[in-house]
Design an enzyme around this catalytic site. Sequence first.
Site, short mmCIF file in Angstrom:
data_model
loop_
_atom_site.label_atom_id
_atom_site.label_comp_id
_atom_site.label_asym_id
_atom_site.label_seq_id
_atom_site.Cartn_x
_atom_site.Cartn_y
_atom_site.Cartn_z
CG ASP A 169 -1.88 1.18 1.23
OD1 ASP A 169 -2.41 1.52 0.17
OD2 ASP A 169 -2.09 1.77 2.31
CG HIS A 180 3.12 6.68 -0.94
ND1 HIS A 180 2.79 6.95 -2.25
CD2 HIS A 180 1.95 6.42 -0.30
CE1 HIS A 180 1.47 6.87 -2.39
NE2 HIS A 180 0.95 6.54 -1.24
CE LYS A 208 -3.39 2.60 6.16
NZ LYS A 208 -3.60 3.95 5.63
C1 BG6 Z 1 -2.27 6.09 0.05
C2 BG6 Z 1 -2.49 4.83 0.83
O1 BG6 Z 1 -1.62 5.82 -1.15
O2 BG6 Z 1 -1.49 6.99 0.83
C3 BG6 Z 1 -3.17 5.12 2.15
O3 BG6 Z 1 -3.30 3.95 0.06
C4 BG6 Z 1 -2.36 6.14 2.91
O4 BG6 Z 1 -3.32 3.94 2.93
C5 BG6 Z 1 -2.09 7.36 2.05
O5 BG6 Z 1 -3.08 6.51 4.06
C6 BG6 Z 1 -1.17 8.35 2.74
O6 BG6 Z 1 -1.16 9.54 2.00
P1 BG6 Z 1 -0.96 10.95 2.74
O7 BG6 Z 1 -0.92 11.92 1.63
O8 BG6 Z 1 -2.12 11.13 3.67
O9 BG6 Z 1 0.32 10.84 3.51
#
Ligand code: BG6
Length: 511
Positions: free
Chosen positions: A265, A270, A360
């Site tokens: 995920d 990221h 999480k």
């Molecule tokens: C998303 C994930 O890509 O990024 C989520 O699927 C996560 O689970 C989110 O919460 C986090 O993004 P940001 O911009 O809130 O840090």
Amino acid sequence: MNNAKNSIAPTILVIFGATGDLIARKIAPALFYLYKAGKLPTMFRVVGVARRELTDEMFREHLRTSFTKYIGDRDKDSDPTEFLTSFVYHQGLLDVDECYISLAEHLENIDEEWGVCTNKLFYLAVPPELYKGIFEHLATSGLTVPCGGEGGWIPLEVARARSAPLPLTGWTRVLVEKPFGSDLKTAVELDELLGTLFKETQIYRIDHYLAKEMIQNVLSFRFANNLFEDNWNSKHIERIDIRFFETLGVEERGAFYDSVGALVDVGQNHVLQMLALVTMERPHSYDAQAIREERARVLKHLVDVTENDASKKTFRAQYNGYRTIKGVDPDSITETYFKVMTSLNLPRWEGIPVMFEGGKRMGEVKKEIVITFKHPEPCLCPTNSEEHYKNKVVIGLEPQEGITIQFWSKRPGLDFEMEERTFDFVLRKDKRGVQYVEEYEKLLLDCIAGEQMLFVSTDEVKATWSFIDPIVKTWKKGTDIVPIHTYVPDSNTIVEEAKIIEDNTNHSAVR
Ligand code: BG6
């Protein structure tokens, strides 16, 4: 880098999955801010495609309702009525040919109404399992063929009326959301399919982290300054740590989340993009291609975690109560927390531990990159302890956006005692509080402008999956090789437990 991103060329944004959550939460609010900032082309239309029977008016009403829910506080009172007149609806079943044939007619009608060959941007706001079918239908219905060929045109009088240079229009582009595939094999298959229908310059794969202000700032911090770059290597740096802790849980996404897990995920995308930017070489130029090449190059050199290493280099856990979430398998072994130790097989980073972890329902929100420097030699070190004074550069995304440099200073007084101090750079105090919206503004704007720097290249997709895939495969074999631990939600106890893999890998522990 493209700094002037106003595009005046007539553009149609086609959104598949138009009644879903993505458009309400991210795309429509982001477009609204772009509209208010005067950044959208004057001739701009959004064609929402979905299965429900809706009129244009009903579609606009549906969006208006979601606006109040998702738009930032400062725009709560803005009336989106005029903006929403650009939205029209196209009913159709995404797995049926007729939907695409009638869509092609719909788009042609708009072109005729405007008297130009417009740009077409296809956005897939649908579950990934539908991507393949949609791409194939787009191709068979001829929608992938740009009406303007490679260049296209716009009537001169239209361009003159806006006292602007003659722009090229008539392109076709496609915006794809993560996850790109569910493992290396499916990602490569999807990419190959995309590659047969579109050129790489037409494909915009989204990782919204690339559009984050602080992530873009990693590039400027490293390459617009000459403070650290000469020391940004294994001679001076001791380790790199990336943390991605969220207090949010799985919320409404039980079934989806259970099929991917935390590592896929956020880790596969990221976190690895954060790593790429912080470790990449200086690009030979600052255009999208050069930057994407350097990001991909570094990702290709991640040292694989094999099945034999997995128990020593990876750690996973699940928060208590996760299995009772709607859509989650009651016997699920999907992780909601992960930690991975690896390194980069590149001369600049030889032997330097790279750690990343995320989860999480953690006890705090913490998204950061920490660069720990080696202590100086000879060291002005404490005389009565093993500990050394080390500097850290902390690039923080949350809870605070900014860069902190931790250093040691003599405490004022008669004794020569050291104390830790910081130089703090806070990016801004007034970050907009709406998740995704700021990033989607940039992504949509860049896609319309044809700027690919903030998008993931095919090489990056392959490199990230190549690294993540063996870990996920080993984890999926059961819990004998890598056990799944549990943790109390809203706590950080698991972070302490997970330090065990640092001892295993003989990497120096984080202070
Ligand atoms: C998303 C994930 O890509 O990024 C989520 O699927 C996560 O689970 C989110 O919460 C986090 O993004 P940001 O911009 O809130 O840090």
